[in-house]
Scaffold this active site. Structure first.
Site, short mmCIF file in Angstrom:
data_model
loop_
_atom_site.label_atom_id
_atom_site.label_comp_id
_atom_site.label_asym_id
_atom_site.label_seq_id
_atom_site.Cartn_x
_atom_site.Cartn_y
_atom_site.Cartn_z
N ASP A 146 4.88 6.91 7.66
CA ASP A 146 5.28 5.86 6.71
C ASP A 146 5.85 4.69 7.50
OD1 ASP A 146 4.62 7.37 4.43
OD2 ASP A 146 6.54 8.41 4.50
N ASP A 180 0.06 5.57 0.01
CA ASP A 180 0.97 5.68 -1.13
C ASP A 180 0.80 4.48 -2.07
OD1 ASP A 180 2.08 8.01 -0.04
OD2 ASP A 180 3.57 6.87 1.09
#
Length: 217
Positions: A146, A180
């Protein structure tokens, strides 16, 4: 919308997602960040579990999560194929393609990243791609990369406030990635454009006749 165009969306999202992750993994130490704007930072973290960093307990929690993702993406893939076959709305097919691409992008991390990268550490050397000594984890046990962080509010609670006075407050704190984002956009499209994504089928003559008969009784 054709299946070919849907696959094109999936490939494009996967390319952007994986290129960004590989770049971050091989150029940033864990926890390293770069401020792009005051409200947007590139911050490298690794997610061992589900969304928002939630982890399943036990040594088999990660394996179960990865296998569940594989099962889920198979179902989403069939949903996409079936929607195209049944000539579903463009908004529906685009949304499913985005959700599929996002789920698949994070599955790649979970399945393969432990094999093709060595360990990322805080304030240390960056990871290398295909290291000679092998990766940091076996297959299915990789961690999701991430990097997108939007601390739109970063302040301190006033000292006079009880319990939280003087504590730091940030919003929006979660760190996420392109995959995401694709999932989130796909879900939002289905929610916002629900009527266009799932249009009601026109009633046939028999159904109309039955309704009229009931109304006249």
């Amino acid at each position: 919308m054709s299946l070919k165009k849907a696959i094109g969306i999936i490939v494009l999202v996967l390319l952007i997602d994986q290129i960004s992750k590989i770049y971050i993994k091989t150029n940033f130490a864990l926890g390293e960040s770069v401020e792009v704007f005051s409200w947007f930072k590139i911050l490298f973290v690794e997610n061992k579990g589900m969304a928002w960093g939630v982890e399943l307990p036990g040594s088999y929690g990660k394996l179960f999560l990865t296998l569940f993702r594989l099962f889920a993406i198979t179902a989403i893939g069939y949903w996409l194929y079936d929607s195209v076959k049944k000539k579903g709305s463009r908004i529906l097919i685009v949304a499913i393609a985005l959700i599929f691409a996002g789920a698949f992008g994070n599955i790649i991390d979970s399945v393969f990243y432990g094999l093709i990268f060595n360990e990322s550490v805080y304030q240390g050397e960056v990871a290398t791609f295909m290291p000679e000594g092998g990766g940091y984890a076996p297959v299915f046990y990789g961690r999701v990369v991430d990097m997108l962080h939007f601390p739109m509010i970063d302040t301190t609670w006033p000292a006079w406030m009880p319990w939280i006075g003087g504590d730091r407050f940030t919003f929006f704190d979660p760190v996420f990635n392109i995959a995401d984002s694709a999932i989130t956009i796909g879900v939002l499209l289905l929610i916002i454009f629900n009527k266009r994504a799932f249009p009601k089928k026109p009633k046939n003559v028999k159904e109309i006749a039955v309704e009229e008969e009931i109304a006249t009784e």
